[in-house]
Write a protein that holds these residues in place. Sequence first.
Motif, PDB file in Angstrom:
ATOM      1  N   VAL A  54      -2.716  -0.616  -4.118  1.00 43.42           N
ATOM      2  CA  VAL A  54      -2.104  -0.043  -5.323  1.00 43.42           C
ATOM      3  C   VAL A  54      -1.363   1.226  -4.896  1.00 43.42           C
ATOM      4  CG1 VAL A  54      -2.518   0.955  -7.608  1.00 43.42           C
ATOM      5  CG2 VAL A  54      -3.980  -0.918  -6.768  1.00 43.42           C
ATOM      6  N   VAL A  55      -0.068   1.254  -5.177  1.00 41.41           N
ATOM      7  CA  VAL A  55       0.725   2.432  -4.805  1.00 41.41           C
ATOM      8  C   VAL A  55       0.612   3.478  -5.905  1.00 41.41           C
ATOM      9  CG1 VAL A  55       3.093   3.281  -4.473  1.00 41.41           C
ATOM     10  CG2 VAL A  55       2.324   1.191  -3.313  1.00 41.41           C
ATOM     11  N   MET A  56       0.284   4.715  -5.497  1.00 35.57           N
ATOM     12  CA  MET A  56       0.320   5.850  -6.434  1.00 35.57           C
ATOM     13  C   MET A  56       1.614   6.605  -6.146  1.00 35.57           C
ATOM     14  SD  MET A  56      -3.651   7.092  -6.443  1.00 35.57           S
ATOM     15  CE  MET A  56      -3.517   8.009  -7.978  1.00 35.57           C
ATOM     16  N   ALA A  57       2.434   6.747  -7.202  1.00 37.57           N
ATOM     17  CA  ALA A  57       3.768   7.334  -7.029  1.00 37.57           C
ATOM     18  C   ALA A  57       3.880   8.636  -7.801  1.00 37.57           C
ATOM     19  CB  ALA A  57       4.823   6.341  -7.507  1.00 37.57           C
ATOM     20  N   SER A  58       4.920   9.391  -7.465  1.00 39.57           N
ATOM     21  CA  SER A  58       5.208  10.635  -8.180  1.00 39.57           C
ATOM     22  C   SER A  58       5.806  10.305  -9.545  1.00 39.57           C
ATOM     23  CB  SER A  58       6.241  11.457  -7.404  1.00 39.57           C
ATOM     24  OG  SER A  58       5.709  11.866  -6.166  1.00 39.57           O
ATOM     25  N   GLY A  59       5.485  11.106 -10.545  1.00 38.92           N
ATOM     26  CA  GLY A  59       6.054  10.923 -11.885  1.00 38.92           C
ATOM     27  C   GLY A  59       7.575  10.966 -11.803  1.00 38.92           C
ATOM     28  N   ARG A  61      -1.101  -0.751 -13.376  1.00 39.84           N
ATOM     29  CA  ARG A  61      -2.494  -1.157 -13.580  1.00 39.84           C
ATOM     30  C   ARG A  61      -2.676  -2.660 -13.459  1.00 39.84           C
ATOM     31  NH1 ARG A  61      -5.745   2.765 -15.696  1.00 39.84           N
ATOM     32  NH2 ARG A  61      -4.645   4.740 -16.008  1.00 39.84           N
ATOM     33  N   ASP A  62      -1.615  -3.359 -13.045  1.00 37.88           N
ATOM     34  CA  ASP A  62      -1.709  -4.826 -13.027  1.00 37.88           C
ATOM     35  C   ASP A  62      -1.405  -5.429 -11.653  1.00 37.88           C
ATOM     36  OD1 ASP A  62       0.987  -4.284 -12.887  1.00 37.88           O
ATOM     37  OD2 ASP A  62       1.578  -5.736 -14.425  1.00 37.88           O
ATOM     38  N   ILE A  63      -1.678  -4.638 -10.605  1.00 36.17           N
ATOM     39  CA  ILE A  63      -1.453  -5.202  -9.262  1.00 36.17           C
ATOM     40  C   ILE A  63      -2.451  -6.349  -9.038  1.00 36.17           C
ATOM     41  CG2 ILE A  63      -1.428  -4.721  -6.773  1.00 36.17           C
ATOM     42  CD1 ILE A  63       0.827  -3.305  -8.484  1.00 36.17           C
ATOM     43  N   LEU A 119      12.383  -0.035 -13.693  1.00 36.26           N
ATOM     44  CA  LEU A 119      13.358  -0.098 -12.601  1.00 36.26           C
ATOM     45  C   LEU A 119      12.757  -0.717 -11.337  1.00 36.26           C
ATOM     46  CD1 LEU A 119      14.916   3.460 -13.007  1.00 36.26           C
ATOM     47  CD2 LEU A 119      15.966   1.261 -13.626  1.00 36.26           C
ATOM     48  N   ASN A 120      13.645  -1.206 -10.468  1.00 34.80           N
ATOM     49  CA  ASN A 120      13.220  -1.690  -9.157  1.00 34.80           C
ATOM     50  C   ASN A 120      12.778  -0.508  -8.293  1.00 34.80           C
ATOM     51  OD1 ASN A 120      12.953  -4.291  -8.376  1.00 34.80           O
ATOM     52  ND2 ASN A 120      15.077  -4.534  -7.709  1.00 34.80           N
ATOM     53  N   THR A 121      11.748  -0.721  -7.514  1.00 36.07           N
ATOM     54  CA  THR A 121      11.254   0.338  -6.618  1.00 36.07           C
ATOM     55  C   THR A 121      11.140  -0.231  -5.202  1.00 36.07           C
ATOM     56  OG1 THR A 121       8.925  -0.291  -6.734  1.00 36.07           O
ATOM     57  CG2 THR A 121       9.766   1.121  -8.515  1.00 36.07           C
ATOM     58  N   GLY A 122      10.665   0.583  -4.288  1.00 41.64           N
ATOM     59  CA  GLY A 122      10.389   0.089  -2.937  1.00 41.64           C
ATOM     60  C   GLY A 122       9.189  -0.847  -2.909  1.00 41.64           C
ATOM     61  N   GLY A 123       8.403  -0.872  -3.976  1.00 39.58           N
ATOM     62  CA  GLY A 123       7.185  -1.695  -4.009  1.00 39.58           C
ATOM     63  C   GLY A 123       6.033  -0.868  -4.556  1.00 39.58           C
ATOM     64  N   MET A 124       5.408  -1.357  -5.641  1.00 39.09           N
ATOM     65  CA  MET A 124       4.350  -0.594  -6.322  1.00 39.09           C
ATOM     66  C   MET A 124       2.952  -1.118  -6.012  1.00 39.09           C
ATOM     67  SD  MET A 124       5.848   1.864  -7.907  1.00 39.09           S
ATOM     68  CE  MET A 124       4.533   2.467  -8.953  1.00 39.09           C
ATOM     69  N   GLY A 125       2.881  -2.168  -5.199  1.00 34.17           N
ATOM     70  CA  GLY A 125       1.562  -2.682  -4.843  1.00 34.17           C
ATOM     71  C   GLY A 125       1.676  -4.103  -4.318  1.00 34.17           C
ATOM     72  N   THR A 126       0.662  -4.521  -3.593  1.00 29.69           N
ATOM     73  CA  THR A 126       0.654  -5.860  -2.991  1.00 29.69           C
ATOM     74  C   THR A 126      -0.764  -6.418  -2.992  1.00 29.69           C
ATOM     75  OG1 THR A 126       0.545  -4.637  -0.922  1.00 29.69           O
ATOM     76  CG2 THR A 126       2.572  -5.866  -1.326  1.00 29.69           C
ATOM     77  N   TYR A 127      -0.838  -7.703  -2.793  1.00 28.77           N
ATOM     78  CA  TYR A 127      -2.145  -8.310  -2.528  1.00 28.77           C
ATOM     79  C   TYR A 127      -1.965  -9.507  -1.617  1.00 28.77           C
ATOM     80  CZ  TYR A 127      -0.978 -11.815  -6.096  1.00 28.77           C
ATOM     81  OH  TYR A 127      -0.371 -12.815  -6.814  1.00 28.77           O
ATOM     82  N   SER A 128      -3.027  -9.866  -0.921  1.00 27.40           N
ATOM     83  CA  SER A 128      -3.018 -11.011  -0.010  1.00 27.40           C
ATOM     84  C   SER A 128      -4.439 -11.572   0.076  1.00 27.40           C
ATOM     85  CB  SER A 128      -2.554 -10.566   1.381  1.00 27.40           C
ATOM     86  OG  SER A 128      -2.688 -11.609   2.319  1.00 27.40           O
ATOM     87  N   PRO A 129      -4.645 -12.886   0.059  1.00 28.80           N
ATOM     88  CA  PRO A 129      -3.613 -13.910  -0.048  1.00 28.80           C
ATOM     89  C   PRO A 129      -3.212 -14.116  -1.503  1.00 28.80           C
ATOM     90  CG  PRO A 129      -5.767 -14.943   0.115  1.00 28.80           C
ATOM     91  CD  PRO A 129      -6.004 -13.473   0.207  1.00 28.80           C
ATOM     92  N   THR A 130      -2.125 -14.879  -1.721  1.00 32.64           N
ATOM     93  CA  THR A 130      -1.754 -15.258  -3.084  1.00 32.64           C
ATOM     94  C   THR A 130      -2.268 -16.678  -3.333  1.00 32.64           C
ATOM     95  OG1 THR A 130       0.296 -16.437  -2.619  1.00 32.64           O
ATOM     96  CG2 THR A 130       0.436 -14.037  -2.745  1.00 32.64           C
ATOM     97  N   PRO A 131      -2.494 -17.019  -4.595  1.00 40.11           N
ATOM     98  CA  PRO A 131      -2.979 -18.377  -4.888  1.00 40.11           C
ATOM     99  C   PRO A 131      -1.853 -19.397  -5.023  1.00 40.11           C
ATOM    100  CG  PRO A 131      -2.963 -17.059  -6.879  1.00 40.11           C
ATOM    101  CD  PRO A 131      -2.429 -16.175  -5.787  1.00 40.11           C
ATOM    102  N   ALA A 170     -11.497  -7.189  -4.641  1.00 37.78           N
ATOM    103  CA  ALA A 170     -10.589  -6.255  -3.947  1.00 37.78           C
ATOM    104  C   ALA A 170      -9.818  -5.419  -4.961  1.00 37.78           C
ATOM    105  CB  ALA A 170      -9.621  -7.039  -3.057  1.00 37.78           C
ATOM    106  N   GLN A 171      -9.402  -6.050  -6.038  1.00 40.55           N
ATOM    107  CA  GLN A 171      -8.661  -5.333  -7.079  1.00 40.55           C
ATOM    108  C   GLN A 171      -9.544  -4.253  -7.707  1.00 40.55           C
ATOM    109  OE1 GLN A 171      -8.211  -7.187 -10.895  1.00 40.55           O
ATOM    110  NE2 GLN A 171      -6.011  -6.794 -10.897  1.00 40.55           N
ATOM    111  N   ALA A 172     -10.779  -4.628  -8.038  1.00 40.70           N
ATOM    112  CA  ALA A 172     -11.691  -3.659  -8.654  1.00 40.70           C
ATOM    113  C   ALA A 172     -11.939  -2.487  -7.703  1.00 40.70           C
ATOM    114  CB  ALA A 172     -13.004  -4.347  -9.018  1.00 40.70           C
ATOM    115  N   ALA A 173     -12.108  -2.791  -6.416  1.00 40.50           N
ATOM    116  CA  ALA A 173     -12.379  -1.727  -5.438  1.00 40.50           C
ATOM    117  C   ALA A 173     -11.173  -0.811  -5.277  1.00 40.50           C
ATOM    118  CB  ALA A 173     -12.752  -2.349  -4.097  1.00 40.50           C
ATOM    119  N   ALA A 174      -9.969  -1.386  -5.255  1.00 45.17           N
ATOM    120  CA  ALA A 174      -8.768  -0.549  -5.099  1.00 45.17           C
ATOM    121  C   ALA A 174      -8.619   0.377  -6.309  1.00 45.17           C
ATOM    122  CB  ALA A 174      -7.528  -1.430  -4.936  1.00 45.17           C
ATOM    123  N   TYR A 175      -8.816  -0.176  -7.514  1.00 48.35           N
ATOM    124  CA  TYR A 175      -8.660   0.673  -8.704  1.00 48.35           C
ATOM    125  C   TYR A 175      -9.786   1.700  -8.822  1.00 48.35           C
ATOM    126  CZ  TYR A 175      -4.486  -1.567 -10.447  1.00 48.35           C
ATOM    127  OH  TYR A 175      -3.188  -1.988 -10.587  1.00 48.35           O
TER     128      TYR A 175
END
Length: 450
Positions: A353-358, A436-438, A245-257, A416-421
Amino acid sequence: MKLLVIGSGGREHALVWKLARSPHVTQMWCAPGNAGIAREIVGQASSLSGATHRQDACATKKVECVNIGAEDLPRLLAFAQEKKADLTVVGPDNPLALGIVDLFQKHGLKIWGVNQKAAQFESSKVFSQKFMEKYGIPTAAAGTFDNAANAKKFCASLGGKCVVKADGLALGKGVLICANQAEAERAVDEIMVSKAFGAAGARVVVQEFLEGVEVSLHALCDGKTAKIFPTSQDHKRALDGDLGLNTGGMGTYSPTPFLTEEQLAAAAKKILEPFMRGCAEEQIDYRGLLYPGIMLTKSGPKVLEFNARFGDPETQVYLTRLENDLVELLDASVSGTLDKMELKWKPQASVCVVMASGGYPGNYPKGKLIHGLAEAAQLPDTKVFHAGTVLKDGQIVTNGGRVLGVTALGRDLKAAQAAAYAAVEKIHFDGEHFRRDIAAKAFPESFCQP
Ligand code: AMP
């Protein structure tokens, strides 16, 4: 300066965290705030992690959360007057659409955010679509309708493959993507006849379905000047691989390639110049944040929608990269002096990386004890922004769908991805859910799930 920040999510925690680092700030309140915001200290210089030192012993003070809702305009005004706040900063869209900026200005209070007229870019998709067409801003082929039969006819003219959007604010749920005419007719009926989104669905925008890569743009505006941020990308769907489903946003990164500096500058020119010119012609004094959602199509970038405030969780990655003093930037946005400012960004990449409630974005439990926050805070270049958290009996527990935005800087996106996870792995609560794919889209060929 004494600051009041309005809101309670991850975006507002990021705003408070960054503003609290400004030497201009002596005291700060947040209404209503959350458990993470209440732990921030004004006048604290820090690396991203918990390792902090005090700049000035006299200036250190906790940010105080006050129990006033973000839409309770009369009480917010009374509070700002009583405390003599020098600047109020508005995070969410609802108070802007309700006219909080106009109200505060009427009472001589300085406030950052767009006024009610400018907030229409977000509160009415029909308004935005018509504006884009009038001022030549690249967007999808579209029609606006207050009549279901005409809307369906237009869907048919697009071959049924289209996007039907309720005009008004619908908690991010009023956009229905349709693969064929039958789906399009159901979508029009749901919005306009069954009124699934209430009055927000009295009118609709029907857009052609655009294919491409979606990115978020942000620009800080002062009525005359618009300063573009680097690119970022949100992950709207609940599950890996953009499923669910669509959410408010499950994660972001910057910059994009996906856009070079030159392409970003060209896109900004094509979008922001006509936007600011149109605002001047329509006498819209746009001072605040403009956040266009963009599709990078084969025929160039096209605007899907405008938001009139910082994105959440885009803010978390932007503000961890921003070098400038945010108080000075917002002050320039209010006073119309942004042309004198240069935005400066850390060269590092940032991943949130957004951690959300089940169960989120459906029903979810609250009050789950969050473990591991202290351990995550020890990690370098990492900041855990709180969204749905609250302090209960001295412990931090979950209190919303999106609970935390675990954000880390790295020399490049991979780091940055490795550090966030790595930080996410330290944190646990019953039913926790995260993607797991932000940032994986930035390097699809080599991404392996952590
Ligand atoms: P909006 O709230 O208008 O940004 O729409 C929500 C989401 O729907 C966007 O983030 C896109 O993923 C998708 N979307 C909106 N408009 C279009 C369009 N014209 N073509 C393809 N996807 C769209």
